[in-house]
Structure formats: structure tokens, C-alpha cells
Write an enzyme that holds these catalytic residues in place. Structure first.
Site, PDB file in Angstrom:
ATOM      1  N   SER A 138     131.579  76.407 -10.380  1.00 51.37           N
ATOM      2  CA  SER A 138     130.704  75.451 -10.870  1.00 51.37           C
ATOM      3  C   SER A 138     130.829  74.557 -11.917  1.00 51.37           C
ATOM      4  CB  SER A 138     129.319  76.563 -11.529  1.00 51.37           C
ATOM      5  OG  SER A 138     128.826  77.167 -10.277  1.00 51.37           O
ATOM      6  N   THR A 164     136.101  72.651   2.898  1.00 53.66           N
ATOM      7  CA  THR A 164     135.777  72.269   4.232  1.00 53.66           C
ATOM      8  C   THR A 164     136.825  71.271   5.007  1.00 53.66           C
ATOM      9  OG1 THR A 164     133.433  72.658   3.486  1.00 53.66           O
ATOM     10  CG2 THR A 164     133.630  71.321   5.431  1.00 53.66           C
ATOM     11  N   GLY A 347     110.813  89.155  15.409  1.00 55.22           N
ATOM     12  CA  GLY A 347     110.656  90.577  15.559  1.00 55.22           C
ATOM     13  C   GLY A 347     112.114  90.907  15.773  1.00 55.22           C
ATOM     14  N   GLU A 371     127.938  72.426  -3.209  1.00 54.48           N
ATOM     15  CA  GLU A 371     127.524  71.157  -3.902  1.00 54.48           C
ATOM     16  C   GLU A 371     126.698  71.336  -5.147  1.00 54.48           C
ATOM     17  OE1 GLU A 371     127.664  67.547  -3.217  1.00 54.48           O
ATOM     18  OE2 GLU A 371     129.554  67.903  -1.929  1.00 54.48           O
ATOM     19  N   THR A 373     125.380  75.099  -7.093  1.00 54.47           N
ATOM     20  CA  THR A 373     124.428  76.223  -6.527  1.00 54.47           C
ATOM     21  C   THR A 373     123.240  75.709  -7.038  1.00 54.47           C
ATOM     22  OG1 THR A 373     124.628  77.333  -8.887  1.00 54.47           O
ATOM     23  CG2 THR A 373     126.325  78.005  -7.091  1.00 54.47           C
TER      24      THR A 373
HETATM   25  C1  LIG Z   1     131.721  77.819   2.982  1.00 53.51           C
HETATM   26  C2  LIG Z   1     132.253  77.053   1.826  1.00 53.51           C
HETATM   27  C3  LIG Z   1     132.421  75.663   1.961  1.00 53.51           C
HETATM   28  C4  LIG Z   1     132.909  74.864   0.727  1.00 53.51           C
HETATM   29  N1  LIG Z   1     133.263  73.660   0.742  1.00 53.51           N
HETATM   30  C5  LIG Z   1     133.710  72.922  -0.351  1.00 53.51           C
HETATM   31  C6  LIG Z   1     134.453  71.781  -0.422  1.00 53.51           C
HETATM   32  O1  LIG Z   1     134.559  71.143   0.874  1.00 53.51           O
HETATM   33  N2  LIG Z   1     135.068  71.180  -1.402  1.00 53.51           N
HETATM   34  C7  LIG Z   1     134.898  71.943  -2.620  1.00 53.51           C
HETATM   35  O2  LIG Z   1     135.529  71.414  -3.585  1.00 53.51           O
HETATM   36  N3  LIG Z   1     134.276  73.078  -2.722  1.00 53.51           N
HETATM   37  C8  LIG Z   1     133.561  73.630  -1.577  1.00 53.51           C
HETATM   38  N4  LIG Z   1     133.105  74.799  -1.693  1.00 53.51           N
HETATM   39  C9  LIG Z   1     133.140  75.505  -2.706  1.00 53.51           C
HETATM   40  C10 LIG Z   1     131.576  75.607  -3.636  1.00 53.51           C
HETATM   41  O3  LIG Z   1     130.914  74.374  -3.958  1.00 53.51           O
HETATM   42  C11 LIG Z   1     131.334  76.406  -4.681  1.00 53.51           C
HETATM   43  O4  LIG Z   1     131.596  77.937  -3.954  1.00 53.51           O
HETATM   44  C12 LIG Z   1     130.194  76.392  -5.500  1.00 53.51           C
HETATM   45  O5  LIG Z   1     130.504  75.223  -6.199  1.00 53.51           O
HETATM   46  C13 LIG Z   1     130.226  77.716  -6.518  1.00 53.51           C
HETATM   47  O6  LIG Z   1     131.490  77.961  -6.953  1.00 53.51           O
HETATM   48  P1  LIG Z   1     131.875  79.679  -7.003  1.00 53.51           P
HETATM   49  O7  LIG Z   1     131.692  79.923  -5.733  1.00 53.51           O
HETATM   50  O8  LIG Z   1     133.115  79.553  -7.961  1.00 53.51           O
HETATM   51  O9  LIG Z   1     130.737  80.361  -7.892  1.00 53.51           O
HETATM   52  P2  LIG Z   1     130.858  80.319  -9.679  1.00 53.51           P
HETATM   53  O10 LIG Z   1     130.761  78.966 -10.176  1.00 53.51           O
HETATM   54  O11 LIG Z   1     131.638  81.651  -9.893  1.00 53.51           O
HETATM   55  O12 LIG Z   1     129.045  81.110  -9.643  1.00 53.51           O
HETATM   56  C14 LIG Z   1     128.904  82.369  -9.544  1.00 53.51           C
HETATM   57  C15 LIG Z   1     127.437  82.608  -9.746  1.00 53.51           C
HETATM   58  O13 LIG Z   1     127.213  82.400 -10.960  1.00 53.51           O
HETATM   59  C16 LIG Z   1     126.196  81.207 -11.066  1.00 53.51           C
HETATM   60  N5  LIG Z   1     126.293  80.348 -12.312  1.00 53.51           N
HETATM   61  C17 LIG Z   1     127.571  79.686 -12.503  1.00 53.51           C
HETATM   62  N6  LIG Z   1     127.363  78.788 -13.661  1.00 53.51           N
HETATM   63  C18 LIG Z   1     126.120  78.897 -14.231  1.00 53.51           C
HETATM   64  C19 LIG Z   1     125.401  78.385 -14.912  1.00 53.51           C
HETATM   65  N7  LIG Z   1     125.766  77.398 -15.478  1.00 53.51           N
HETATM   66  N8  LIG Z   1     123.894  78.627 -15.051  1.00 53.51           N
HETATM   67  C20 LIG Z   1     123.465  79.549 -14.241  1.00 53.51           C
HETATM   68  N9  LIG Z   1     124.125  80.119 -13.249  1.00 53.51           N
HETATM   69  C21 LIG Z   1     125.396  79.856 -13.062  1.00 53.51           C
HETATM   70  C22 LIG Z   1     126.067  80.597  -9.850  1.00 53.51           C
HETATM   71  O14 LIG Z   1     124.723  80.001  -9.428  1.00 53.51           O
HETATM   72  C23 LIG Z   1     126.611  81.727  -8.881  1.00 53.51           C
HETATM   73  O15 LIG Z   1     125.239  82.319  -8.572  1.00 53.51           O
HETATM   74  C24 LIG Z   1     132.820  75.611  -0.415  1.00 53.51           C
HETATM   75  C25 LIG Z   1     132.483  76.896  -0.469  1.00 53.51           C
HETATM   76  C26 LIG Z   1     132.034  77.413   0.577  1.00 53.51           C
HETATM   77  C27 LIG Z   1     131.714  79.174   0.383  1.00 53.51           C
END
Ligand SMILES: Cc1cc2nc3c(=O)[nH]c(=O)nc-3n(C[C@H](O)[C@H](O)[C@H](O)COP(=O)(O)OP(=O)(O)OC[C@H]3O[C@@H](n4cnc5c(N)ncnc54)[C@H](O)[C@@H]3O)c2cc1C
Length: 388
Positions: A138, A164, A347, A371, A373
Site C-alpha cells: 500500500s 500480473t 444453495g 490497485e 486496497t
Molecule cells: C493477484 C494479484 C495481482 C497483483 N498484480 C499487481 C501488478 O500487476 N502490479 C503491482 O505492482 N502489484 C500487483 N499486485 C499487488 C497489489 O496491488 C498489492 O497486494 C496491494 O496493493 C496491497 O499491498 P500488500 O499486499 O503489500 O498489502 P499491505 O499494504 O501490506 O496491506 C495489508 C493490510 O493493511 C491494510 N492497510 C495498509 N495500509 C493502510 C492504511 N494506510 N490504512 C488502512 N489500512 C491499511 C490494507 O488495506 C490491508 O488490509 C497484485 C496482487 C495480487 C494478489
């Protein structure tokens, strides 16, 4: 006629747009949808579906004419993403990801870069957008991938996660930090990496809950060299470029989520009209009609909001970040809710892999995560009301 047929009939498409949309829907129905379950089960690249998109020339609709494209409206692009995603969410995200990776090149690239790289995209090449890292999700500004200038080249060291199409993309738009700039945000820079660049390799493909036919790759860069001419804009301009680009890719993610929601809605209504319990069809129970009404109202509003965002973007406005966040947030929450209710209305059969709703529920979840969360989008929307 139901409300969705009426809505679609009243949408104001030009003759060319209508013809293209009809073609996309036919290919979605005849080629993409029938293959979706198999590719999901095999967890393999949906080659027939991607080839069908290529044969229709669908990349060309977002590439300018000067570089081999046949551009059409952004609103039409969104409708195409929705139609493909309704048939197969994995294929939909592969198509949309090429747009997400290449739109910054179209908007911010130099003339030389566009002439060199975009004709391949117009002809159907695939692209990726590589931002996320193990410690930078994030908070993308925490990325560690390093870009070090060396004469006419840039040396890349670092790794990306969850990318992706990372393993199949011909061109990857990669974000990293410029070694000569000592500022966490101000160092962010974007450049294009071509497939098969020495020093760039795939570290693995994730096993996922949904979107199993769309690959999600880990990338490693160890001294990978690209021409300096591949930098988008100037070193240090990456963050501004990233934020501007996300505002155009988030409505696309919303369209993808609405495709899943629409598929879930159609399957649910069809089943409710045929399944009989206690001498009545499931749709005849008023409580279930109320549930449908709430979901339909939400779907109609989300579709219309997306048209609104598309009009803002096509109008050349620069300030549509909050609108894009609202579209992404509502469409993805709806996809998850719709898929959950669709399984519920089936169901026990809804829980069985033979039926599409099982896949739709698995495919829907990620739309609330990628894109940005939905927590992040709620924050972006909420803080826009803070008096400065
Ligand atoms: C199938 C898949 C395809 C993807 N494709 C791409 C891609 O093509 N290119 C790319 O660059 N990335 C891609 N991603 C990455 C995706 O964009 C990230 O997983 C996403 O942005 C969340 O980052 P993280 O997984 O590190 O979660 P984290 O940022 O670690 O978040 C963990 C939790 O903390 C919460 N959180 C974090 N910060 C805050 C905040 N400020 N306030 C409140 N809550 C917060 C989040 O909402 C989440 O619930 C992909 C991910 C998946 C699983």
C-alpha cells in the site's frame, strides 16, 4: 424488458462503437466464456482467449493512430474490459493490465519511445505494471528497487512481487528509485524493461485463490541493463506519473469488477427463476426479491458512475482521483457481495466447482485488494474532505 437491457439500449454508443462492442460480446460468449473454467482449473495462460482479443485488435483501441492504433473512447475501452471480464476475469485482467502498463507511456513517453514501442502493443503485445515489492505494498514509496545510471544505460537491481503477466509480458513498466536522488519519494522513477533483458528473471508464479489463469509473478533484477532512452519522463518524476496513471487504471479495475458482478448477477437470476422449493421458484420469495433489488440498484448506479468518470477523463480534466477511487471501491465491494449472494442463492450447488458462481466468488475477492486496497481508497476519499 428488464432494466439492464433498457440501460444498455439507452447508452449512447456511436455506430463504430456499437459494432465493436457487439463483436467483443460475441467473441466473449463464443470463445472466452466457454474456455474460462478449463483455464481456471488448469491454472494456465488463457491462450485462445488472449489470441481472440488480439485477433479483434483490442489493444489498438487505446493506442494513438500515429503508433499503429485505432483509438476509440475511454468509455468504450471500459465497456470492453467489463464484457471480457464477465466472460473470464483472468482474461479481463490480462487485457486491462496491458492498458495499465502502457497508458503512462502513451501519456508521458517521448516521441521516440512511442514510435519504438507502441506499434507492438497496438498489434497485440502484452504489458505489465511493476510497482509492488515485498516491503512496499500500500505504501509504494517504500520500494527499494534501484536504478543506477551508467553512461547510456541504467542498471536495475531489486525485486518485484505479485506482478500480473510479469512472466508473459513483452514490455514491463517498472518503478524504482534513482540512485543519485536522496529522497524517498523524489527518487521514484519509471522505465520500460523488455522481456528477455539479461539480468531480469522470473523468481516464481503465485498459486492463488482466484484469477488462476492470470499469472502473478515475482521478478528479480540483478544488474539488468536497459537503455537510458527507456526512462519515462525524467529521473525523479515517477511518483507524479504513477499517481496520474493510477487514476486511469482504477476505473479500468472497476470495470473489471463490474464484469464479475454482472456474471454473478446473471447466473443468480437464471437459477432463481428455475429452482423450485416448497412449490415456488426461489425468485418468488419476497425476501430474495428484496435482495435482488438492492444488488441491481447498486449495479445500475456503479455502471452509471463509471460512465461519469469516463466522461471526466475524456473531457481532459486532471482532478478525478476521488471519483476514480469511488468507482474502484464501490464496484469491487459490489463484485464481492454479488458473488457471495449468487453462491447463496444456488444453495449447496453454488459451493460446487461445476458451477461458474464458485469461480466468480474466488475471482471477486482480489478486486477489493489490488490497485489500492479498499481501506486505502476509503482513506483517499475520506481525507479529501479535510479542510486544508
Ligand atoms: C493477484 C494479484 C495481482 C497483483 N498484480 C499487481 C501488478 O500487476 N502490479 C503491482 O505492482 N502489484 C500487483 N499486485 C499487488 C497489489 O496491488 C498489492 O497486494 C496491494 O496493493 C496491497 O499491498 P500488500 O499486499 O503489500 O498489502 P499491505 O499494504 O501490506 O496491506 C495489508 C493490510 O493493511 C491494510 N492497510 C495498509 N495500509 C493502510 C492504511 N494506510 N490504512 C488502512 N489500512 C491499511 C490494507 O488495506 C490491508 O488490509 C497484485 C496482487 C495480487 C494478489
Amino acid at each position: 424488458m428488464n432494466v439492464f437491457s433498457q440501460l444498455e439500449q439507452r447508452r449512447n454508443w456511436s455506430e463504430d462503437e456499437r459494432i465493436l462492442l457487439d463483436q467483443v460480446r460475441r467473441v466473449a460468449e463464443e470463445v472466452i466464456a466457454p474456455n474460462a473454467a478449463r483455464y481456471d482449473a488448469e491454472e494456465t495462460f488463457p491462450k485462445d482467449s488472449v489470441d481472440a482479443i488480439k485477433a479483434l485488435g483490442l489493444n489498438a483501441i487505446f493506442v494513438p493512430e500515429a503508433y499503429g492504433g485505432a483509438p476509440m473512447s475511454y468509455r468504450l475501452y471500459l465497456a470492453v474490459v467489463q464484457a471480457i471480464s464477465e466472460a473470464c476475469a483472468s482474461t479481463g485482467i490480462i487485457y486491462a493490465t496491458t492498458f495499465h502498463g502502457m497508458k503512462p507511456l502513451i501519456d508521458f513517453g517521448s516521441e521516440e519511445q512511442k514510435q519504438r514501442l507502441l506499434p507492438r502493443i497496438a498489434q497485440g503485445a502484452l504489458a505489465s505494471l511493476a510497482i509492488t515489492e515485498a516491503t512496499a505494498g500500500s505504501d509504494a514509496t517504500a520500494m527499494k528497487t534501484r536504478f543506477t545510471p551508467d553512461g547510456d544505460e541504467v542498471v536495475i537491481d531489486g525485486g518485484k512481487l505479485f506482478i500480473t503477466s510479469g512472466d508473459v509480458a513483452d514490455l514491463l513498466l517498472v518503478f524504482g528509485k534513482w540512485s543519485e536522488i536522496d529522497d524517498a519519494r523524489g527518487a521514484i522513477t519509471a522505465l520500460i524493461v523488455e522481456k528477455n533483458t539479461p539480468g531480469f528473471e522470473i523468481t516464481g508464479i503465485e498459486k492463488k485463490l482466484g484469477h488462476r489463469a492470470s499469472s502473478t509473478a515475482g521478478l528479480a533484477f540483478s544488474g539488468a541493463r536497459v537503455p537510458r532512452a527507456n526512462i519515462l519522463g525524467k529521473p525523479g518524476e515517477g511518483l507524479a506519473l504513477l499517481l496520474a496513471s493510477l487514476n486511469k487504471s482504477r476505473p479500468s479495475i472497476a470495470a473489471h469488477a463490474l464484469g464479475i458482478a454482472t456474471a454473478a448477477f446473471r447466473d443468480m437470476v437464471a437459477y432463481m427463476n428455475t429452482r423450485v422449493q416448497s412449490g415456488r421458484r426461489v425468485i418468488d420469495f419476497q425476501g430474495n426479491q428484496f435482495m435482488l433489488a438492492d444488488l441491481v440498484a447498486e449495479l445500475a448506479m456503479a455502471e452509471n458512475w463509471l460512465d461519469h468518470v469516463a466522461a471526466l477523463i475524456e473531457g481532459g480534466g486532471a482532478e478525478f482521483g476521488v471519483e476514480a477511487s469511488i468507482a474502484k471501491l464501490r464496484a469491487s465491494d459490489l463484485a464481492m457481495r454479488m458473488a457471495t449472494e449468487a453462491v447463496q442463492m444456488h444453495g449447496g450447488y453454488g459451493y460446487i466447482r461445476d458451477l461458474r458462481v464458485e469461480r466468480l466468488l474466488r475471482d471477486a475477492k482480489i478486486t477489493q485488494i489490488w490497485e489500492g486496497t479498499n481501506q486505502v481508497h476509503r482513506q483517499l476519499i475520506g481525507r479529501s474532505f479535510i479542510d486544508r
